[in-house]
Design a protein around this motif. Structure first.
Motif: not given
Length: 294
Positions: A73-77, A138-143
């Motif tokens: 998720l860090t790379v995707r972010a 776009k990365l997840g509901a908690d982000v």
């Protein structure tokens, strides 16, 4: 060869969260569940380091077990923010991982949010907080919650956020020897999906009546499902509940209880059975990188 970075940001915290309650109120046609919860930030988390690159390349330079860099998720972010802003910069990302995976405490989501916040500063992109929250979704509901950066009453799929004042206290968080896949619990036919909607006023009223101890409010609708499937989670809940009112956070597996002081939490931690990992952590009012967005 060592990369000569044009700028660095080191020791960026990615704090965990606890769900003080978690109600599943429905299921949308697209399969996502609607929920209500109160998110509590705590001062236990991962630590990330960033080195700005001038060649536009985005790399994770530390190993993370069972998480390929391209799906991290860090790379995707970083890639999402880069595409959104059109910046020419890239980054090397290093993660000091302290939070357990599959614990329901938001480790990966928090890492992604810290990446967005840190790169917003490091790349000098100046994306407003509300806009960063849209990218984060776009990365997840908690982000988005971690970008929001304050303890919050949340609804929708977790992205509708209202700041809420919570009492300062300490928590004992116990990690069972279990990894609970969130998708498995959300898809379980026994999961309650029809909890009656509540309001932040309901939560605050009970908070006042219990003198600042809101954990007696509601429940975690996922807890019974997880406890039936994962005996280790059930064991931790039974054990900790003898000491203090306990609750599972998120989709599990971590279980927590609140204490009025660090000393009381440490005393409880000293009694944790061998083989269970645990942490004593303090509540936070704001994300440590809150000022990295406006």
């Amino acid at each position: 060869m060592t990369t000569a970075y044009s700028a660095t940001l080191r020791d960026c915290p990615a704090p965990a969260k606890l769900n003080l309650f978690l109600h599943i109120t429905g299921r949308r046609p697209d399969g996502y569940h609607t929920l209500q919860t109160v998110f509590q930030l705590v001062d236990w988390g991962d630590v990330l380091h960033f080195g700005r690159r001038d060649d536009g390349e985005i790399r994770r330079v530390s190993e993370l077990a069972n998480v390929p860099a391209d799906t991290d998720l860090t790379v995707r972010a970083a890639r999402l923010l880069q595409a959104h802003t059109g910046t020419r910069y890239g980054v090397d990302i290093e993660i000091d991982k302290h939070l357990p995976m599959g614990g329901g405490i938001g480790g990966g989501s928090s890492d992604a949010a810290t990446t967005l916040l840190a790169l917003n500063r490091l790349w000098q992109t100046s994306v407003p907080r509300a806009e960063l929250q849209q990218i984060a979704l776009k990365l997840g509901a908690d982000v988005p919650f971690f970008i929001f950066g304050q303890n919050a009453f949340a609804s929708g799929v977790g992205e509708d956020l209202e700041a809420v004042e919570l009492p300062s206290r300490h928590f004992l968080v116990v990690t069972p020897n279990a990894h609970v896949p969130t998708a498995e619990i959300f898809s379980d036919p026994e999961l309650t999906r029809s909890s009656q909607a509540v309001t932040m006023t309901d939560f605050l009223a009970q908070n006042a009546s219990t003198k600042g101890w809101p954990d007696s409010f509601g429940r975690n609708d996922m807890q019974n499902v997880v406890a039936k499937k994962y005996e280790e989670v059930a064991k931790v809940l039974d054990w900790l509940d003898i000491i203090a009112a306990s609750r599972m956070t998120g989709s599990g597996a971590c279980v927590f209880a609140a204490f009025p002081s660090q000393a009381a939490a440490l005393d409880a931690q000293a009694r944790v059975p061998a083989g269970w990992k645990s942490a004593v952590t303090a509540s936070l009012q704001r994300h440590p990188l809150f000022n990295f967005a406006s």
